[in-house]
Design a protein around this motif. Structure first.
Motif, PDB file in Angstrom:
ATOM      1  N   LEU A 124       0.811  -1.222   0.000  1.00  0.00           N
ATOM      2  CA  LEU A 124       0.000   0.000   0.000  1.00  0.00           C
ATOM      3  C   LEU A 124       0.845   1.272   0.000  1.00  0.00           C
ATOM      4  O   LEU A 124       0.307   2.367  -0.178  1.00  0.00           O
ATOM      5  CB  LEU A 124      -0.935   0.008   1.218  1.00  0.00           C
ATOM      6  CG  LEU A 124      -2.088  -0.992   1.195  1.00  0.00           C
ATOM      7  CD1 LEU A 124      -2.789  -1.032   2.553  1.00  0.00           C
ATOM      8  CD2 LEU A 124      -3.089  -0.651   0.085  1.00  0.00           C
ATOM      9  N   CYS A 132      -5.778   0.533   9.112  1.00  0.00           N
ATOM     10  CA  CYS A 132      -6.483   0.086   7.908  1.00  0.00           C
ATOM     11  C   CYS A 132      -7.828  -0.508   8.301  1.00  0.00           C
ATOM     12  O   CYS A 132      -8.063  -0.851   9.463  1.00  0.00           O
ATOM     13  CB  CYS A 132      -5.683  -0.979   7.169  1.00  0.00           C
ATOM     14  SG  CYS A 132      -4.165  -0.402   6.402  1.00  0.00           S
ATOM     15  N   GLU A 153      -7.704  -1.590   3.287  1.00  0.00           N
ATOM     16  CA  GLU A 153      -7.805  -0.224   2.789  1.00  0.00           C
ATOM     17  C   GLU A 153      -7.262   0.743   3.836  1.00  0.00           C
ATOM     18  O   GLU A 153      -7.648   0.662   5.012  1.00  0.00           O
ATOM     19  CB  GLU A 153      -9.262   0.137   2.463  1.00  0.00           C
ATOM     20  CG  GLU A 153      -9.840  -0.638   1.300  1.00  0.00           C
ATOM     21  CD  GLU A 153     -11.261  -0.224   0.961  1.00  0.00           C
ATOM     22  OE1 GLU A 153     -11.800  -0.734  -0.036  1.00  0.00           O
ATOM     23  OE2 GLU A 153     -11.826   0.616   1.692  1.00  0.00           O
ATOM     24  N   THR A 221      -3.882  -5.253  -6.236  1.00  0.00           N
ATOM     25  CA  THR A 221      -3.763  -3.900  -5.693  1.00  0.00           C
ATOM     26  C   THR A 221      -4.349  -2.911  -6.687  1.00  0.00           C
ATOM     27  O   THR A 221      -4.011  -2.925  -7.873  1.00  0.00           O
ATOM     28  CB  THR A 221      -2.297  -3.530  -5.412  1.00  0.00           C
ATOM     29  OG1 THR A 221      -1.710  -4.526  -4.559  1.00  0.00           O
ATOM     30  CG2 THR A 221      -2.195  -2.179  -4.716  1.00  0.00           C
ATOM     31  N   ALA A 229      -1.626   3.544  -4.130  1.00  0.00           N
ATOM     32  CA  ALA A 229      -2.419   2.344  -3.871  1.00  0.00           C
ATOM     33  C   ALA A 229      -3.560   2.689  -2.924  1.00  0.00           C
ATOM     34  O   ALA A 229      -3.334   3.300  -1.876  1.00  0.00           O
ATOM     35  CB  ALA A 229      -1.545   1.256  -3.262  1.00  0.00           C
ATOM     36  N   GLU A 231      -6.148   0.218  -2.261  1.00  0.00           N
ATOM     37  CA  GLU A 231      -6.623  -1.034  -1.667  1.00  0.00           C
ATOM     38  C   GLU A 231      -5.725  -2.164  -2.143  1.00  0.00           C
ATOM     39  O   GLU A 231      -5.213  -2.130  -3.272  1.00  0.00           O
ATOM     40  CB  GLU A 231      -8.066  -1.334  -2.085  1.00  0.00           C
ATOM     41  CG  GLU A 231      -8.707  -2.532  -1.392  1.00  0.00           C
ATOM     42  CD  GLU A 231      -8.722  -3.814  -2.222  1.00  0.00           C
ATOM     43  OE1 GLU A 231      -9.372  -4.776  -1.800  1.00  0.00           O
ATOM     44  OE2 GLU A 231      -8.070  -3.833  -3.306  1.00  0.00           O
ATOM     45  N   THR A 232      -5.510  -3.130  -1.269  1.00  0.00           N
ATOM     46  CA  THR A 232      -4.830  -4.349  -1.689  1.00  0.00           C
ATOM     47  C   THR A 232      -5.540  -5.536  -1.063  1.00  0.00           C
ATOM     48  O   THR A 232      -6.158  -5.409   0.003  1.00  0.00           O
ATOM     49  CB  THR A 232      -3.329  -4.315  -1.309  1.00  0.00           C
ATOM     50  OG1 THR A 232      -2.642  -5.360  -2.010  1.00  0.00           O
ATOM     51  CG2 THR A 232      -3.121  -4.523   0.189  1.00  0.00           C
TER      52      THR A 232
END
Length: 255
Positions: A124, A132, A153, A221, A229, A231-232
């Protein structure tokens, strides 16, 4: 001194052998629900419930049985393989939570203010330990989990907005691009890194799959137009249930 005779097998191994025989000869057909452990214990000569439990766990690891939470233990039936599409404009880049090729339902559990582990923070581009929202998804077909996804997130992006919880608010179930657009962030690309793995015990319990069976872990991602970034996620795809198919367009050279 040893007398040269071999020791008797552990009781749970004897019980497991009987269970395998009943599955092999059709006494317990696919989908059969096993009796309670107390009933099985009496059936197997008065062994304790712990012996039955260990035998069942062994056969679950071997893929012959499966445990269903709140329901019991069943003889595992062979499962139809499905196609999981990874295509431009759908699946990994769509505006829905479920990946392309999936037609079932899903359950989600979100937790806010979870410190980002080092590996997630690196993906991220945030500091390790930054807050997160972590959301665990179970994708279900016929009420059985067949795919697992864990999403992260950064709260620095979504905190205080109506989309802070992916499965709460007016955009629940819409997916990352649509949710981010709601707060003025344009998602422009997605990166996926697939890796082969072997399913561990916890994953096997959730999926009803044998421990050590093959799966593909897709690290996904999403990035906005600035390259940040947003969200992953880790998508776990069991190999015995899914065929991952990439279908990508080929651009024609400009004249």
């Amino acid at each position: 001194m040893a007398d040269g005779t071999s020791a008797s097998p552990a009781p749970y191994l004897v019980v497991a052998d009987v269970m395998r025989a009943r599955i092999a000869d059709g006494t317990w057909p696919p989908g059969h629900r096993l009796p309670s452990r107390s009933v099985l214990g009496r059936d197997f000569g008065g062994v304790g419930e712990n012996v039955v439990r260990r035998a069942q766990e062994l056969l679950i690891d071997e893929g012959l049985l499966e445990g269903r939470a709140g329901s019991g233990t069943y003889v595992r039936a062979s499962r139809q393989r499905h196609t999981l599409w990874r295509t431009q404009g759908s699946g990994s880049g769509n505006n829905a939570v479920a990946p392309a090729g999936f037609t079932g339902t899903w359950e989600a559990d979100s937790e806010a203010k979870v410190p980002a582990p080092a590996a997630i923070a690196a993906r991220l581009g945030i500091e390790e330990g930054a807050s997160c929202v972590r959301t665990a998804y179970e994708f279900l077909l016929q009420h059985r989990p067949v795919l697992l996804l864990t999403s992260w997130e950064p709260m620095a992006i979504t905190s205080g907005s109506v989309i802070v919880l992916p499965e709460g608010g007016p955009l629940a179930g819409r997916g990352v691009p649509a949710r981010m657009a709601h707060i003025g962030i344009e998602v422009s690309r997605v990166r996926e890194v697939p890796s082969p793995i072997l399913i561990d015990r916890e994953q096997a319990h959730l999926l009803g799959a044998p421990v050590g069976s093959r799966a593909t872990l897709i690290e996904r991602t999403y990035y906005d137009t600035s390259g940040r970034a947003v969200e992953t996620a880790d998508l776990l795809v069991p190999a015995n249930q899914w065929e991952i198919t990439y279908d990508l367009p080929v651009g024609l050279p400009q004249p």
